[in-house]
Design a protein around this motif. Structure first.
Motif, PDB file in Angstrom:
ATOM      1  N   MET A 147     -32.018  -5.229  -2.036  1.00 33.04           N
ATOM      2  CA  MET A 147     -31.001  -4.861  -3.031  1.00 33.04           C
ATOM      3  C   MET A 147     -29.743  -4.370  -2.317  1.00 33.04           C
ATOM      4  O   MET A 147     -29.794  -3.550  -1.404  1.00 33.04           O
ATOM      5  N   ALA A 148     -28.585  -4.910  -2.731  1.00 37.42           N
ATOM      6  CA  ALA A 148     -27.325  -4.555  -2.079  1.00 37.42           C
ATOM      7  C   ALA A 148     -26.973  -3.099  -2.348  1.00 37.42           C
ATOM      8  O   ALA A 148     -27.203  -2.578  -3.447  1.00 37.42           O
ATOM      9  N   LYS A 149     -26.440  -2.441  -1.330  1.00 40.50           N
ATOM     10  CA  LYS A 149     -26.048  -1.046  -1.454  1.00 40.50           C
ATOM     11  C   LYS A 149     -24.834  -0.911  -2.363  1.00 40.50           C
ATOM     12  O   LYS A 149     -23.854  -1.654  -2.232  1.00 40.50           O
ATOM     13  N   PHE A 150     -24.921   0.025  -3.292  1.00 44.98           N
ATOM     14  CA  PHE A 150     -23.807   0.246  -4.219  1.00 44.98           C
ATOM     15  C   PHE A 150     -22.685   0.999  -3.514  1.00 44.98           C
ATOM     16  O   PHE A 150     -22.902   2.015  -2.856  1.00 44.98           O
ATOM     17  N   THR A 151     -21.491   0.470  -3.644  1.00 48.81           N
ATOM     18  CA  THR A 151     -20.319   1.137  -3.068  1.00 48.81           C
ATOM     19  C   THR A 151     -19.232   1.240  -4.126  1.00 48.81           C
ATOM     20  O   THR A 151     -19.110   0.378  -5.006  1.00 48.81           O
ATOM     21  N   ILE A 152     -18.453   2.290  -4.036  1.00 48.97           N
ATOM     22  CA  ILE A 152     -17.326   2.485  -4.941  1.00 48.97           C
ATOM     23  C   ILE A 152     -16.052   2.066  -4.216  1.00 48.97           C
ATOM     24  O   ILE A 152     -15.766   2.556  -3.115  1.00 48.97           O
ATOM     25  N   GLU A 153     -15.302   1.177  -4.807  1.00 49.96           N
ATOM     26  CA  GLU A 153     -14.089   0.661  -4.199  1.00 49.96           C
ATOM     27  C   GLU A 153     -12.869   1.131  -4.987  1.00 49.96           C
ATOM     28  O   GLU A 153     -12.839   1.027  -6.212  1.00 49.96           O
ATOM     29  N   PRO A 154     -11.871   1.659  -4.297  1.00 44.28           N
ATOM     30  CA  PRO A 154     -10.630   2.020  -4.999  1.00 44.28           C
ATOM     31  C   PRO A 154      -9.872   0.780  -5.436  1.00 44.28           C
ATOM     32  O   PRO A 154     -10.156  -0.336  -4.988  1.00 44.28           O
ATOM     33  N   ALA A 155      -8.884   0.970  -6.286  1.00 40.63           N
ATOM     34  CA  ALA A 155      -8.076  -0.142  -6.776  1.00 40.63           C
ATOM     35  C   ALA A 155      -7.267  -0.759  -5.640  1.00 40.63           C
ATOM     36  O   ALA A 155      -6.960  -0.099  -4.634  1.00 40.63           O
ATOM     37  N   GLN A 156      -6.903  -2.008  -5.829  1.00 40.95           N
ATOM     38  CA  GLN A 156      -6.121  -2.707  -4.814  1.00 40.95           C
ATOM     39  C   GLN A 156      -4.788  -2.017  -4.560  1.00 40.95           C
ATOM     40  O   GLN A 156      -4.260  -2.061  -3.454  1.00 40.95           O
ATOM     41  N   ARG A 157      -4.229  -1.369  -5.597  1.00 37.28           N
ATOM     42  CA  ARG A 157      -2.948  -0.698  -5.402  1.00 37.28           C
ATOM     43  C   ARG A 157      -3.073   0.426  -4.366  1.00 37.28           C
ATOM     44  O   ARG A 157      -2.120   0.718  -3.642  1.00 37.28           O
ATOM     45  N   VAL A 158      -4.237   1.046  -4.307  1.00 36.20           N
ATOM     46  CA  VAL A 158      -4.461   2.081  -3.305  1.00 36.20           C
ATOM     47  C   VAL A 158      -4.658   1.455  -1.929  1.00 36.20           C
ATOM     48  O   VAL A 158      -4.137   1.944  -0.924  1.00 36.20           O
ATOM     49  N   LYS A 159      -5.386   0.351  -1.893  1.00 36.44           N
ATOM     50  CA  LYS A 159      -5.620  -0.326  -0.626  1.00 36.44           C
ATOM     51  C   LYS A 159      -4.330  -0.878  -0.025  1.00 36.44           C
ATOM     52  O   LYS A 159      -4.229  -1.039   1.198  1.00 36.44           O
ATOM     53  N   ARG A 160      -3.365  -1.185  -0.880  1.00 39.17           N
ATOM     54  CA  ARG A 160      -2.100  -1.743  -0.402  1.00 39.17           C
ATOM     55  C   ARG A 160      -1.226  -0.706   0.276  1.00 39.17           C
ATOM     56  O   ARG A 160      -0.280  -1.050   0.983  1.00 39.17           O
ATOM     57  N   LEU A 161      -1.523   0.565   0.045  1.00 41.17           N
ATOM     58  CA  LEU A 161      -0.686   1.603   0.640  1.00 41.17           C
ATOM     59  C   LEU A 161      -0.832   1.593   2.160  1.00 41.17           C
ATOM     60  O   LEU A 161      -1.933   1.459   2.681  1.00 41.17           O
ATOM     61  N   PRO A 162       0.277   1.751   2.880  1.00 46.68           N
ATOM     62  CA  PRO A 162       0.188   1.825   4.339  1.00 46.68           C
ATOM     63  C   PRO A 162      -0.508   3.105   4.759  1.00 46.68           C
ATOM     64  O   PRO A 162      -0.605   4.060   3.977  1.00 46.68           O
ATOM     65  N   PRO A 163      -1.012   3.172   5.980  1.00 51.85           N
ATOM     66  CA  PRO A 163      -1.687   4.395   6.436  1.00 51.85           C
ATOM     67  C   PRO A 163      -0.733   5.574   6.452  1.00 51.85           C
ATOM     68  O   PRO A 163       0.454   5.433   6.742  1.00 51.85           O
ATOM     69  N   TYR A 164      -1.273   6.746   6.132  1.00 52.31           N
ATOM     70  CA  TYR A 164      -0.465   7.960   6.093  1.00 52.31           C
ATOM     71  C   TYR A 164      -0.277   8.459   7.525  1.00 52.31           C
ATOM     72  O   TYR A 164      -1.191   9.045   8.121  1.00 52.31           O
ATOM     73  N   LEU A 165       0.910   8.227   8.058  1.00 53.56           N
ATOM     74  CA  LEU A 165       1.132   8.463   9.479  1.00 53.56           C
ATOM     75  C   LEU A 165       1.304   9.940   9.838  1.00 53.56           C
ATOM     76  O   LEU A 165       1.328  10.287  11.009  1.00 53.56           O
ATOM     77  N   PHE A 166       1.421  10.807   8.837  1.00 50.30           N
ATOM     78  CA  PHE A 166       1.509  12.237   9.122  1.00 50.30           C
ATOM     79  C   PHE A 166       0.128  12.889   9.200  1.00 50.30           C
ATOM     80  O   PHE A 166       0.016  14.058   9.546  1.00 50.30           O
ATOM     81  N   GLY A 167      -0.933  12.136   8.870  1.00 54.27           N
ATOM     82  CA  GLY A 167      -2.269  12.716   8.792  1.00 54.27           C
ATOM     83  C   GLY A 167      -2.715  13.395  10.071  1.00 54.27           C
ATOM     84  O   GLY A 167      -3.196  14.536  10.058  1.00 54.27           O
ATOM     85  N   ARG A 168      -2.605  12.709  11.203  1.00 56.71           N
ATOM     86  CA  ARG A 168      -3.045  13.267  12.491  1.00 56.71           C
ATOM     87  C   ARG A 168      -2.251  14.516  12.845  1.00 56.71           C
ATOM     88  O   ARG A 168      -2.795  15.514  13.335  1.00 56.71           O
ATOM     89  N   ILE A 169      -0.949  14.471  12.588  1.00 56.83           N
ATOM     90  CA  ILE A 169      -0.081  15.595  12.934  1.00 56.83           C
ATOM     91  C   ILE A 169      -0.430  16.820  12.089  1.00 56.83           C
ATOM     92  O   ILE A 169      -0.547  17.938  12.601  1.00 56.83           O
ATOM     93  N   ASN A 170      -0.618  16.615  10.787  1.00 56.58           N
ATOM     94  CA  ASN A 170      -0.950  17.735   9.908  1.00 56.58           C
ATOM     95  C   ASN A 170      -2.302  18.348  10.256  1.00 56.58           C
ATOM     96  O   ASN A 170      -2.487  19.562  10.174  1.00 56.58           O
TER      97      ASN A 170
END
Length: 399
Positions: free
Chosen positions: A1-24
């Motif tokens: 049986m395939a493992k159930f995963t929750i996927e966010p909307a494509q609009r969220v996936k389209r966002l570029p990586p948050y480049l301030f994350g490492r710095i913060n």
């Protein structure tokens, strides 16, 4: 049986990586360890709002009548006060009922305006470097970003013409921002005249982010997009109380201009929120009505801080154009100081070794690489200490 995963909307996936994350994350870790990090990374005013505003906020908060839901587009007296300010400062006539809308800060209003105006497949012209929400709001609306190198001259306008003539579908929107964040680039009166003509010719709408419109130095007065003849026919302008009045946490902004765009934004907001806490709206009226002198005094502080930072940048050999607007200095780091690093890695190392946080240019687009943004939000003493730390870091790192 395939493992159930929750996927966010494509609009969220389209966002570029948050480049301030490492710095913060590193900044938080150091502060939790008791290390004093001088934070010049975010345009977050630290000087406090006018006393008259704070006193009115306290008074209005004690009235239980103000504790209920408010109007999603802002109470009328607040919208009327903003219309009066436009008339007083920029000679722009606005109908507070149909051409002005209060937002939960300009960032929220800008994002919801994109949602109100854009559809999947629409093209939007955004200058690079850019303030991140100018890109993210377009992506969240499902539209496409067409980037052009940032400019304030005829070459910049020619790039817009070229895109309108060669891209299909033709751009639906142009996003502008002067005084510019992050680069502090400014324009003079008259710049927006050809913009309005191009908007009419190629049938695109314009959003002008005017967040730093009143944060100016050396006698410079930033022009409003709306004071241009025909501007209300093609676009809107966003402004905020965050910067001129040190009211960032109050979350009060405005959209003003084209009636259809304001109506579309009001429709979206009517579904999403019940309006800003009414005491905040009430005290904001006093800011708009009585605090012009406060803005002058605050700008004088920023000008002094700017000159402090520029003095040290001259000493370490970082290139910049002395800004006449915004609360930032945009500076190019010499390659011998970068030592092959990108601006993000350089910012990480600077915070790790010098305990100073500044924003890496790459976080604002590809054209921001090798540059850094320094926010003038600390007092002179702290700024001097930060710049001394940077000076010691780059000199020690290159010996």
């Amino acid at each position: 049986m395939a493992k159930f995963t929750i996927e966010p909307a494509q609009r969220v996936k389209r966002l570029p990586p948050y480049l301030f994350g490492r710095i913060n994350a590193l900044k938080l870790k150091k502060r939790q360890g008791g290390i004093d990090v001088i934070d010049l990374g975010m345009g977050n005013p630290m000087d406090g709002a006018p006393k008259i505003v704070v006193d009115k906020l306290v008074q209005a908060s004690q009235d239980y009548k103000n504790h209920g839901y408010s109007a999603s587009k802002g109470i009328f007296n607040l919208r009327r006060e903003m219309a009066w300010k436009y008339a007083r400062k920029w000679n722009v006539e606005l109908d507070p009922n149909t051409e002005v809308l209060a937002t939960i800060g300009s960032k929220e209003g800008f994002s919801h305006m994109c949602l109100a105006m854009l559809e999947p497949g629409d093209n939007v012209i955004v200058a690079d470097p850019y303030f991140p929400i100018h890109l993210y709001a377009v992506a969240l609306a499902g539209a496409n970003v067409i980037s052009v190198p940032l400019g304030n001259d005829e070459a910049f306008l020619k790039n817009i013409v070229y895109i309108c003539e060669h891209i299909y579908p033709k751009p639906k929107m142009l996003i502008l921002n002067y005084p510019h964040n992050p680069t502090a680039m400014t324009v003079d009166k008259g710049f927006f005249e050809p913009v309005v003509k191009l908007a009419k010719k190629f049938k695109f709408c314009v959003i002008h982010d005017f967040a730093y419109g009143e944060t100016c130095f050396d006698g410079y007065k930033a022009p409003s997009f709306l004071e241009t003849k025909g501007a209300k026919e093609v676009g809107v302008e966003f402004s905020t109380l965050s910067k001129p009045y040190n009211m960032a946490g109050f979350r009060i902004g405005f959209a003003a201009g084209n009636q259809k765009m304001i109506e579309a934004l009001a429709t979206i907001k009517g579904y999403y929120d019940y309006g800003i806490f009414q005491p905040i709206q009430i005290c904001s009226i006093l800011a708009l009505r009585h605090c012009d002198d406060f803005i002058i005094d605050q700008n004088a502080k920023y000008q002094i801080r700017r000159d402090v930072v520029c003095k040290y940048l001259d000493e370490i050999g970082w290139q910049y154009e002395k800004p006449r607007g915004s609360m930032f200095i945009w500076t190019r780091v010499p390659k011998q100081h970068l030592k092959g690093k990108g601006s993000i890695d350089f910012a990480m190392e600077l915070m790790d070794k010098a305990n100073v946080a500044i924003s890496p240019g790459r976080a604002f687009g590809e054209n921001g690489e090798d540059c850094m943004r320094i926010a003038l939000v600390e007092n002179e003493k702290r700024l001097r200490q930060a710049m001394k730390n940077i000076k010691i870091f780059v000199q020690h790192d290159n010996t």
